[in-house]
Design a protein around this motif. Structure first.
Motif, PDB file in Angstrom:
ATOM      1  N   GLU A   1       0.614  -1.602  -0.497  1.00 45.72           N
ATOM      2  CA  GLU A   1       0.133   0.343  -0.336  1.00 45.72           C
ATOM      3  C   GLU A   1       0.913   0.746  -0.155  1.00 45.72           C
ATOM      4  O   GLU A   1       0.372   2.552  -0.631  1.00 45.72           O
ATOM      5  CB  GLU A   1      -0.502  -0.175   1.095  1.00 45.72           C
ATOM      6  N   LEU A   2       1.817   1.443   0.375  1.00 43.52           N
ATOM      7  CA  LEU A   2       2.704   1.711   0.528  1.00 43.52           C
ATOM      8  C   LEU A   2       3.063   2.332  -0.787  1.00 43.52           C
ATOM      9  O   LEU A   2       3.332   3.170  -0.982  1.00 43.52           O
ATOM     10  CB  LEU A   2       4.269   2.211   1.844  1.00 43.52           C
ATOM     11  N   TYR A   3       4.064   1.838  -1.538  1.00 41.46           N
ATOM     12  CA  TYR A   3       3.969   2.068  -2.488  1.00 41.46           C
ATOM     13  C   TYR A   3       2.928   2.101  -3.488  1.00 41.46           C
ATOM     14  O   TYR A   3       3.068   3.674  -4.788  1.00 41.46           O
ATOM     15  CB  TYR A   3       4.942   0.377  -3.299  1.00 41.46           C
ATOM     16  N   VAL A   4       1.990   1.635  -3.719  1.00 45.40           N
ATOM     17  CA  VAL A   4       1.196   2.094  -4.471  1.00 45.40           C
ATOM     18  C   VAL A   4       0.331   3.666  -4.017  1.00 45.40           C
ATOM     19  O   VAL A   4       0.328   4.894  -4.737  1.00 45.40           O
ATOM     20  CB  VAL A   4      -0.052   1.714  -3.837  1.00 45.40           C
ATOM     21  N   GLU A   5       0.537   3.913  -2.519  1.00 41.82           N
ATOM     22  CA  GLU A   5       0.574   5.039  -2.409  1.00 41.82           C
ATOM     23  C   GLU A   5       1.544   6.432  -2.808  1.00 41.82           C
ATOM     24  O   GLU A   5       1.038   7.886  -3.093  1.00 41.82           O
ATOM     25  CB  GLU A   5       0.273   5.380  -0.587  1.00 41.82           C
ATOM     26  N   ALA A   6       2.567   5.831  -2.992  1.00 41.06           N
ATOM     27  CA  ALA A   6       3.486   6.939  -3.308  1.00 41.06           C
ATOM     28  C   ALA A   6       3.201   7.829  -4.675  1.00 41.06           C
ATOM     29  O   ALA A   6       3.551   8.632  -5.109  1.00 41.06           O
ATOM     30  CB  ALA A   6       4.845   6.421  -3.628  1.00 41.06           C
ATOM     31  N   PHE A   7       3.283   5.827  -5.542  1.00 40.03           N
ATOM     32  CA  PHE A   7       3.412   6.447  -7.018  1.00 40.03           C
ATOM     33  C   PHE A   7       1.452   7.528  -7.534  1.00 40.03           C
ATOM     34  O   PHE A   7       1.403   7.927  -8.547  1.00 40.03           O
ATOM     35  CB  PHE A   7       2.401   4.799  -7.595  1.00 40.03           C
ATOM     36  N   ASP A   8       0.741   7.102  -6.520  1.00 40.33           N
ATOM     37  CA  ASP A   8      -0.750   7.547  -6.349  1.00 40.33           C
ATOM     38  C   ASP A   8      -0.377   9.261  -6.193  1.00 40.33           C
ATOM     39  O   ASP A   8      -1.739   9.761  -6.986  1.00 40.33           O
ATOM     40  CB  ASP A   8      -1.909   7.198  -5.194  1.00 40.33           C
TER      41      ASP A   8
ATOM     42  N   ALA B   1       0.164  -3.651  -8.434  1.00 42.41           N
ATOM     43  CA  ALA B   1       0.595  -2.473  -7.905  1.00 42.41           C
ATOM     44  C   ALA B   1       1.441  -1.930  -9.453  1.00 42.41           C
ATOM     45  O   ALA B   1       1.927  -0.446  -9.837  1.00 42.41           O
ATOM     46  CB  ALA B   1       1.448  -3.120  -7.490  1.00 42.41           C
ATOM     47  N   HIS B   2       2.276  -2.580  -9.813  1.00 40.92           N
ATOM     48  CA  HIS B   2       2.540  -2.323 -11.339  1.00 40.92           C
ATOM     49  C   HIS B   2       1.767  -1.545 -12.598  1.00 40.92           C
ATOM     50  O   HIS B   2       2.532  -0.118 -12.782  1.00 40.92           O
ATOM     51  CB  HIS B   2       3.959  -3.684 -12.115  1.00 40.92           C
ATOM     52  N   ALA B   3       0.566  -2.107 -12.377  1.00 42.26           N
ATOM     53  CA  ALA B   3      -0.251  -1.312 -13.679  1.00 42.26           C
ATOM     54  C   ALA B   3      -0.001  -0.245 -13.031  1.00 42.26           C
ATOM     55  O   ALA B   3      -0.440   1.039 -13.732  1.00 42.26           O
ATOM     56  CB  ALA B   3      -1.027  -2.215 -13.864  1.00 42.26           C
TER      57      ALA B   3
END
Length: 201
Positions: free
Chosen positions: A60-67, A121-123
């Motif tokens: 979720e941290l990875y997704v939040e960063a890109f979001d 998550a990559h997408a």
């Protein structure tokens, strides 16, 4: 009887921000759910309720960063001029990194050893960069840039990533006008990708 604390989105964001800070400043060993909960003045129950465990928290941290990066880039209003649009996107990229420096290494560094984003998550990460890819492709197709689009994309990312990384690690010279130097670097890089103006024969 006291009401239970709400495990809402505000708490989720505070936990993610603190997790990013721990990872980026102290390393992966510093990220324990108990410490994270204590630092944010909540319980480990709240962490499990919101994320389901440490692996899900990291994802979720990875997704939040890109979001957050994606929201900055998607907020740039296209002008119809790919050259100017890329300058604006480059500035938005840096603004995002400076606003959330603790998330930059999560996206592009090795702050989470062994973590591999799943397909979804990559997408989501790629979708954050869509404005950059779309603007470069449109510029190449319309004849503004020489391309090829893939090579230009990598060159543009190398410029912004290198500069931003130096800034976030404190490696830039003291007294440097960072904003002005950064924009000049963006424009000079893009100048090298412009189609030569036609000459009279």
């Amino acid at each position: 009887m006291p009401r239970p604390k709400t495990h809402d989105d505000a708490l989720r964001v505070r936990l993610l921000d603190r997790a990013g800070e721990l990872l980026s400043t102290q390393g992966a060993s510093a990220l324990s759910l108990r410490k994270l909960a204590a630092d944010v003045d909540t319980s480990t129950t709240a962490v499990y309720s919101l994320f389901g465990g440490k692996p899900a928290l990291v994802r979720e941290l990875y997704v939040e960063a890109f979001d957050r990066l994606g929201r900055r880039l998607h907020a740039v209003t296209p002008t119809g001029d790919p050259h100017q649009d890329l300058v604006h996107l480059g500035i938005a990229y840096r603004d995002s990194a400076v606003a959330d420096p603790h998330l930059y290494a999560i996206m592009f560094g090795d702050a989470i050893p062994g973590f591999e984003p799943d397909e979804e998550a990559h997408a989501l990460a790629l979708s954050a960069l869509a404005p950059l890819l779309r603007t470069i492709s449109a510029g190449v197709e319309s004849g503004v840039f020489t391309g090829p689009a893939a090579s230009m994309t990598m060159a543009c990312w190398a410029i912004v990533h290198g500069f931003v990384s130096l800034e976030l690690t404190g490696a830039l010279p003291p007294g440097l006008d960072v904003s002005s130097t950064y924009e000049t670097a963006l424009r000079n890089n893009l100048a090298g990708w412009l189609q030569p103006a036609p000459t009279d024969t």
